[in-house]
Design an enzyme around this catalytic site. Structure first.
Site, short mmCIF file in Angstrom:
data_model
loop_
_atom_site.label_atom_id
_atom_site.label_comp_id
_atom_site.label_asym_id
_atom_site.label_seq_id
_atom_site.Cartn_x
_atom_site.Cartn_y
_atom_site.Cartn_z
NE ARG A 1 -12.85 -0.50 -4.20
CZ ARG A 1 -13.43 -1.41 -3.44
NH1 ARG A 1 -12.76 -2.02 -2.50
NH2 ARG A 1 -14.69 -1.72 -3.61
CG HIS B 1 -2.01 -0.99 1.16
ND1 HIS B 1 -3.07 -0.87 0.30
CD2 HIS B 1 -2.22 -2.14 1.84
CE1 HIS B 1 -3.89 -1.90 0.45
NE2 HIS B 1 -3.39 -2.68 1.38
NE ARG C 1 -17.25 -4.22 3.13
CZ ARG C 1 -18.41 -3.73 2.71
NH1 ARG C 1 -19.55 -4.21 3.17
NH2 ARG C 1 -18.46 -2.75 1.84
CB SER D 1 -12.84 -1.16 1.27
OG SER D 1 -12.05 -2.30 1.38
N GLY E 1 -16.36 -7.12 -2.43
CA GLY E 1 -15.67 -7.07 -3.71
C GLY E 1 -16.48 -6.38 -4.80
#
Length: 196
Positions: free
Chosen positions: A26, A4, A162, A34, A164
């Site tokens: 995203r 990340h 979770r 998320s 997606g």
């Protein structure tokens, strides 16, 4: 390797090497949702929970583990424009809509494109199915397994899964939150050529 880290913090051994980077971004509003769910799973216990409104505000101010989301995305975006052979910049929502197209693009970028025979035999579709969110989520190792963290603790692999899906932010944000975040995102991305 997955990370990340913002592009600016990647070690020179990565940025100056011949390795290739695939960056998937995203909608930042879905990132908030998320990350909030993930944080709740990690923290555990109702006494440690942060409300979505509190988490949103911190995220909006750029106060999260990886810095402001806009800087993170723009760092990889700008480098992908300078060196498209080094960084493949993909949008999560586009991958969900056309997974076969992006599986082919990824294979080509990595230097091992599918052959016409493989494409005709449905190999790409099979790989897409094997790598789908549902398939990965249903693996026993992801249902029941644990991963070691850098600080020698363990986290359930199920925490990484979770829904997606795209657009779940609509179930969590008010119209005001949505408009506020869209405004700052347009402002931060202004002039970059990057569209949300």
């Amino acid at each position: 390797m997955n990370t990340h880290l913002p592009y600016s913090l990647l070690p020179h051994s990565i940025t100056e090497s011949s390795c290739r980077i695939v960056y998937v971004w995203r909608d930042p509003k879905d990132v908030i949702v998320s990350m909030w769910y993930y944080a709740q799973k990690i923290l555990g216990g109702a006494d440690k929970m942060v409300t979505f409104d509190q988490f949103y505000e911190h995220f909006y101010q750029g106060l999260n583990s990886y810095g402001p989301i806009w800087n993170h995305v723009l760092g990889y975006w700008e480098e992908s424009k300078r060196r498209p052979e080094k960084i493949l910049f993909l949008k999560y929502e586009h991958i969900l809509q056309e997974p076969v197209k992006y599986a082919k693009q990824l294979a080509h970028f990595m230097g091992c494109p599918y052959t016409k025979t493989e494409e005709n035999q449905g190999v790409v579709e099979q790989i897409v199915e094997l790598c789908s969110f549902k398939t990965l989520k249903d693996f026993n190792v992801n249902k029941y397994g644990k991963s070691q963290t850098p600080v020698n603790s363990y986290i359930a692999n199920a925490c990484f899964f979770r829904k997606g899906e795209a657009g779940d932010w609509k179930n969590h944000m008010t119209c005001e939150m949505d408009e506020r975040f869209d405004t700052i995102t347009k402002e931060k991305f202004n002039g970059s050529g990057l569209q949300i």
